[in-house]
Scaffold this motif. Sequence first.
Motif, short mmCIF file in Angstrom:
data_model
loop_
_atom_site.label_atom_id
_atom_site.label_comp_id
_atom_site.label_asym_id
_atom_site.label_seq_id
_atom_site.Cartn_x
_atom_site.Cartn_y
_atom_site.Cartn_z
N UNK A 1 16.06 -2.70 3.17
CA UNK A 1 15.29 -2.03 2.80
C UNK A 1 13.84 -2.01 3.35
N UNK A 2 12.53 -1.06 3.72
CA UNK A 2 11.38 -1.99 3.38
C UNK A 2 10.58 -0.81 2.77
N UNK B 1 0.40 3.64 4.73
CA UNK B 1 -1.21 2.81 4.04
C UNK B 1 -0.88 1.74 2.76
N UNK B 2 -0.09 1.99 2.02
CA UNK B 2 0.23 2.13 0.35
C UNK B 2 1.34 0.65 0.94
N UNK B 3 2.53 1.21 1.66
CA UNK B 3 3.01 -0.62 2.25
C UNK B 3 2.23 -1.45 2.72
N UNK B 4 1.22 -0.93 3.80
CA UNK B 4 0.56 -1.85 4.39
C UNK B 4 -0.16 -2.52 3.26
N UNK B 5 -0.75 -1.94 2.04
CA UNK B 5 -1.53 -3.24 1.30
C UNK B 5 -1.38 -4.50 0.17
N UNK C 1 -2.60 0.44 -8.26
CA UNK C 1 -3.90 0.16 -7.73
C UNK C 1 -4.25 0.03 -6.20
N UNK C 2 -2.91 -0.43 -5.93
CA UNK C 2 -2.73 -0.36 -4.57
C UNK C 2 -2.90 1.65 -3.70
N UNK C 3 -1.78 2.23 -5.00
CA UNK C 3 -1.23 2.71 -4.14
C UNK C 3 -3.10 4.02 -4.72
N UNK C 4 -3.83 3.82 -5.88
CA UNK C 4 -4.61 4.64 -6.23
C UNK C 4 -6.31 4.58 -4.79
N UNK C 5 -6.38 3.30 -4.11
CA UNK C 5 -6.78 3.10 -3.33
C UNK C 5 -6.49 3.67 -1.95
N UNK C 6 -5.22 4.90 -1.88
CA UNK C 6 -5.94 4.95 -0.85
C UNK C 6 -5.66 6.52 -1.08
N UNK C 7 -5.35 6.99 -2.03
CA UNK C 7 -5.93 8.69 -2.68
C UNK C 7 -7.19 9.34 -2.63
#
Length: 192
Positions: free
Chosen positions: A162-163, A139-143, A175-181
């Motif tokens: 690498x992906x 989800x973070x990757x997608x964000x 910010x992207x990480x936090x949005x999914x926690x």
Amino acid sequence: MARLTKAHLRYLKHHGIEPEEAFDASGLKRAEYRPRMKAEGKFVAYGVTPCHNGHALRNRYGNCIQCSPASIAFARRSELSGYLYLARSSGLGLIKVGFSSDDPDNRIYIANLDGYGGAWDWQICATVWADHAGAKEIAVHQSLSDFRAERAWIRNGTAIVSKELFDCDLAAAIGALSAHLTAKELQMIEYR
């Protein structure tokens, strides 16, 4: 209504899939059975149209798990708890968003030994233990998809792309990480 055959049950058992994780998708299209499987926590569909090899066990995405058993491990990964981490390479100026089921420091140690993405200077900036960490990593990757920075590199003589690399600043990645926690997970972020 379809039934799991003895061969299906042996296959599921061999791959650590409980019969209760199977979903009877008889008469349903993938677009119909996928959301129902997800809602019910089901892992494999049966009663589906057989693949070109005649197999009739598919994951939520409609892929044959008998032709591609590696997809089982990948799909299971999303259910695992573990560490999400953000690492930065000063040399590349990129952020790596990753997942480790046990030790993110060891994961970065190996990334530096391997020259992940063409860098040998990865340093962890943030870690957090999370439920369903594999799914949250995706989800973070997608964000951050607008910032994706694919880099070709060589591992054990094989070219790999690498992906998990992103050309963004650390604040955007956090910010992207936090949005999914969850609220509890947010309180457990360790910054370095």
